[in-house]
Design a protein around this motif. Structure first.
Motif, PDB file in Angstrom:
ATOM      1  N   LYS A 251       0.889  -1.102  -0.038  1.00 25.01           N
ATOM      2  CA  LYS A 251      -0.279   0.010   0.238  1.00 25.01           C
ATOM      3  C   LYS A 251       1.343   1.085  -0.259  1.00 25.01           C
ATOM      4  N   LEU A 252       1.912   1.263   0.448  1.00 23.94           N
ATOM      5  CA  LEU A 252       2.923   2.205   0.553  1.00 23.94           C
ATOM      6  C   LEU A 252       3.077   2.680  -0.544  1.00 23.94           C
ATOM      7  N   ASN A 253       3.783   1.361  -0.974  1.00 20.23           N
ATOM      8  CA  ASN A 253       4.111   1.985  -2.564  1.00 20.23           C
ATOM      9  C   ASN A 253       3.101   2.318  -3.487  1.00 20.23           C
ATOM     10  N   SER A 254       1.581   1.709  -3.412  1.00 20.29           N
ATOM     11  CA  SER A 254       0.927   2.221  -4.672  1.00 20.29           C
ATOM     12  C   SER A 254       0.520   3.375  -4.382  1.00 20.29           C
ATOM     13  N   THR A 255       0.662   3.748  -2.785  1.00 23.68           N
ATOM     14  CA  THR A 255      -0.168   5.385  -1.904  1.00 23.68           C
ATOM     15  C   THR A 255       1.178   6.482  -2.632  1.00 23.68           C
ATOM     16  N   SER A 256       2.652   6.071  -2.292  1.00 30.24           N
ATOM     17  CA  SER A 256       3.901   6.353  -3.370  1.00 30.24           C
ATOM     18  C   SER A 256       3.511   6.889  -4.826  1.00 30.24           C
ATOM     19  N   GLN A 257       3.164   5.976  -5.233  1.00 29.80           N
ATOM     20  CA  GLN A 257       3.331   6.666  -6.574  1.00 29.80           C
ATOM     21  C   GLN A 257       1.896   7.534  -6.943  1.00 29.80           C
ATOM     22  N   SER A 258       0.857   7.133  -6.317  1.00 32.74           N
ATOM     23  CA  SER A 258      -0.367   8.082  -6.790  1.00 32.74           C
ATOM     24  C   SER A 258       0.374   9.073  -6.480  1.00 32.74           C
ATOM     25  N   LEU A 259       0.686   9.945  -5.077  1.00 34.76           N
ATOM     26  CA  LEU A 259       1.170  11.048  -5.020  1.00 34.76           C
ATOM     27  C   LEU A 259       2.204  11.646  -5.579  1.00 34.76           C
ATOM     28  N   GLN A 260       3.551  10.812  -6.146  1.00 31.74           N
ATOM     29  CA  GLN A 260       4.201  11.451  -7.339  1.00 31.74           C
ATOM     30  C   GLN A 260       3.406  11.453  -8.769  1.00 31.74           C
ATOM     31  N   LYS A 261       2.162  11.070  -8.878  1.00 33.37           N
ATOM     32  CA  LYS A 261       1.136  11.582 -10.214  1.00 33.37           C
ATOM     33  C   LYS A 261       0.888  13.152  -9.881  1.00 33.37           C
ATOM     34  N   GLN A 262       0.768  13.366  -9.087  1.00 30.85           N
ATOM     35  CA  GLN A 262      -0.114  14.447  -8.050  1.00 30.85           C
ATOM     36  C   GLN A 262       0.317  15.155  -7.764  1.00 30.85           C
ATOM     37  N   LEU A 263       1.596  15.380  -7.542  1.00 35.41           N
ATOM     38  CA  LEU A 263       2.370  16.127  -7.448  1.00 35.41           C
ATOM     39  C   LEU A 263       3.734  16.862  -8.687  1.00 35.41           C
ATOM     40  N   PRO A 264       3.418  17.943  -8.414  1.00 40.11           N
ATOM     41  CA  PRO A 264       4.111  17.734  -9.727  1.00 40.11           C
ATOM     42  C   PRO A 264       5.317  18.495  -9.808  1.00 40.11           C
ATOM     43  N   ASN A 265       6.533  17.522 -10.126  1.00 41.61           N
ATOM     44  CA  ASN A 265       8.233  17.787 -10.191  1.00 41.61           C
ATOM     45  C   ASN A 265       9.108  16.848  -8.840  1.00 41.61           C
ATOM     46  N   LEU A 266       7.850  16.342  -7.584  1.00 39.46           N
ATOM     47  CA  LEU A 266       7.934  15.378  -6.894  1.00 39.46           C
ATOM     48  C   LEU A 266       8.730  13.977  -7.177  1.00 39.46           C
ATOM     49  N   ASN A 267      10.025  13.754  -6.658  1.00 36.89           N
ATOM     50  CA  ASN A 267      11.213  12.945  -6.804  1.00 36.89           C
ATOM     51  C   ASN A 267      10.733  11.919  -5.276  1.00 36.89           C
ATOM     52  N   LEU A 268       9.543  11.320  -5.436  1.00 42.59           N
ATOM     53  CA  LEU A 268       9.075  10.373  -3.978  1.00 42.59           C
ATOM     54  C   LEU A 268      10.302   8.362  -4.478  1.00 42.59           C
ATOM     55  N   VAL A 269      10.470   8.285  -3.383  1.00 45.33           N
ATOM     56  CA  VAL A 269      11.183   6.846  -3.476  1.00 45.33           C
ATOM     57  C   VAL A 269      11.050   6.078  -2.320  1.00 45.33           C
ATOM     58  N   VAL A 270      10.067   5.203  -2.829  1.00 46.23           N
ATOM     59  CA  VAL A 270      10.378   3.965  -1.390  1.00 46.23           C
ATOM     60  C   VAL A 270      11.600   2.675  -0.948  1.00 46.23           C
ATOM     61  N   LEU A 271      11.965   3.393  -0.193  1.00 45.54           N
ATOM     62  CA  LEU A 271      13.741   2.577  -0.474  1.00 45.54           C
ATOM     63  C   LEU A 271      13.250   1.060   0.450  1.00 45.54           C
ATOM     64  N   ASP A 272      13.626   0.004   0.137  1.00 43.52           N
ATOM     65  CA  ASP A 272      13.179  -1.121   0.783  1.00 43.52           C
ATOM     66  C   ASP A 272      13.714  -1.435   1.474  1.00 43.52           C
ATOM     67  N   ILE A 273      13.744  -1.185   2.821  1.00 44.86           N
ATOM     68  CA  ILE A 273      14.208  -2.555   4.030  1.00 44.86           C
ATOM     69  C   ILE A 273      13.871  -3.534   4.109  1.00 44.86           C
TER      70      ILE A 273
END
Length: 351
Positions: A251-273
Motif C-alpha cells: 500500500k505504501l508503494n501504491s500510495t507513493s505512486q499516486s502522490l508522485q503523479k499528483q504532485l509536480p516535480n516530486l521525486n518520491l522513492v520507496v526504500l525497501d528495508i
C-alpha cells in the motif's frame, strides 16, 4: 557476505569516492524524520522513557559516547550521510544549542516511539510527526536568516528528506492496545497510517521538499522482541506480523505512486528495508553474522531503551556478530548493509 551485499558495498564506496573527489556532498542537505530507527538524540531531553542516551548504547560510536542513537554505533541514516559525501551527521534538532549555520547541511527531527499515527507518539510522550514538521518550519526560517531566502529555498529543494516510520505504530501500539486491535483489523489500521503518511508527504511538499525517500516497514515479525512477545515460544519469525508489514508496504508503494503523479516535480522513492533485513535474519552466516534471534544487549530477547542499560547482564562482547543490537534495533554492522542497499535503491534521488 553475499554477492549482492558485496555489490552494494562496492557501489556505495564508488559513490562516496566520487563525491569526495569533487570535494562536496552529492546533495546540499539531508533532513531526517521519523522514529527510533533514525533518532539521533531528539528524545534525550524530553520527558519520555524511550531514550538511549546511556551505556551500553553508543559504545562503538565515536569516542564511545551514547548520543541517544538506539544502536551500539552508527545508524543506517549515518551511513547514508557518509555515502552522500557528508563529513558529519545531521544533528538532533531539539538538542542543538546553536542552530544557525549548523543547519546548512541538514538536521534530524526523528523521535523514538513516534509514528504516522499521532496517538502513538503521545502514548510515549515522544515528538509526533506533526511537531517534527513544525520544527522543520522553524528550521527553514533559521536557514533563510543565515543563508538568505533564495539559497535556503535551493538547499531545501535539492536536499534529500528521509522518513522512517510505522514500526512503532504496530509494535508499540496496535498489537498491544485493545482499543485498536479490537476495533480495527491490521489491514484497516494500515489504511489509517497511510492516510497520515499521504498527508505528511503533501505537507512536506508544500514546504518545498522535492526529493523524498521513505523506508518500508521491516520484517517486524523477525525482531527479537516480536518473536518473544508474539511467537508463542516458536523462536521463528511471526508470519502474521510479517504479512502485516508486507501488506502495508504494498500500500505504501501504491500510495507513493499516486502522490508522485499528483504532485509536480516530486521525486518520491520507496526504500525497501524489508527484504535486506529479512535476508540478514534468515541467512545470517551468509552475511558474516553469528546471531539473528537474540540481540546483543542483555538476554537479547526483550531489552530496548531503559531495559538495555549498563547493568544488563550478558550483553555480548562483539556486536559485529549480531544482526540486532537491542530487541528492536539493528546493530551498526547490520545498519551498514542496510544503508548500502538504501543507497542503491535511492539512486534516483541523487541523479
Amino acid at each position: 557476505m553475499g554477492c549482492s551485499s558485496s555489490f552494494f558495498l562496492t557501489f556505495s564506496l564508488l559513490i562516496a569516492v566520487l563525491s569526495v573527489s569533487y570535494g562536496q556532498p552529492l546533495v546540499p542537505a539531508l533532513f531526517i524524520f521519523g522514529d527510533s530507527v533514525v533518532d539521533a538524540g531528539n528524545n534525550n531531553n524530553i520527558k519520555t522513557i524511550v531514550k538511549a542516551n546511556f551505556p551500553p548504547y553508543g559504545r562503538d560510536f565515536m569516542n564511545h559516547i551514547p548520543t541517544g542513537r538506539f544502536c551500539n554505533g552508527k545508524l543506517a541514516s549515518d551511513f547514508t550521510a557518509e555515502n552522500l559525501g557528508f563529513t558529519s551527521y545531521p544533528p538532533a534538532y531539539v538538542n542543538l544549542k546553536t542552530k544557525g549555520k549548523n543547519l546548512l547541511n541538514g538536521t534530524n527531527f526523528a523521535s523514538g516511539a513516534s509514528g504516522y499515527y499521532e496517538p502513538t507518539a503521545k502514548l510515549y510522550h515522544a515528538i509526533p510527526l506533526s511537531q517534527q514538521l513544525e520544527n522543520y518550519r522553524e528550521c527553514q526560517n533559521i536557514l533563510a536568516e543565515v543563508a538568505g531566502q533564495s539559497n535556503a529555498s535551493s538547499i531545501i529543494s535539492g536536499a534529500i528528506h528521509l522518513i522512517s516510520s510505522g514500526n512503532s505504530d504496530f509494535l508499540q501500539n496496535y498489537y498491544i492496545n485493545p482499543l485498536l486491535y479490537k476495533v480495527y483489523t491490521a489491514d484497516q489500521f494500515s489504511d489509517i497510517l497511510l492516510r497520515a503518511y499521504s498527508s505528511f508527504i503533501q505537507k512536506l511538499y508544500a514546504m518545498g521538499a522535492r526529493r523524498i525517500g521513505v523506508t518500508t516497514l521491516p520484517p517486524m515479525g523477525c525482531l527479537p522482541a516480536a518473536i518473544t512477545l508474539f511467537g508463542f515460544e516458536s523462536n521463528q519469525c511471526v508470519e502474521r506480523i510479517n504479512n502485516d508489514a508486507i501488506n502495508f508496504n504494498k500500500k505504501l508503494n501504491s500510495t507513493s505512486q499516486s502522490l508522485q503523479k499528483q504532485l509536480p516535480n516530486l521525486n518520491l522513492v520507496v526504500l525497501d528495508i524489508y527484504q535486506p533485513l529479512y535476508q540478514l535474519v534468515s541467512k545470517p552466516s551468509d552475511n558474516g553474522f553469528f546471531e539473528a534471534r537474540k540481540a546483543c544487549c542483555g538476554t537479547g530477547l526483550l531489552e530496548t531503551s531503559i531495559l538495555c542499560n549498563r547493568k544488563s547482564i550478558g550483553t555480548c562482547a562483539n556486536a559485529t556478530e549480531y544482526v540486532f543490537w537491542d530487541s528492536f534495533h539493528p546493530s551498526e554492522a547490520a545498519n551498514k548493509i542496510l544503508a548500502d542497499n538504501l543507497l542503491a535503491a535511492g539512486l534516483s534521488l541523487i541523479s
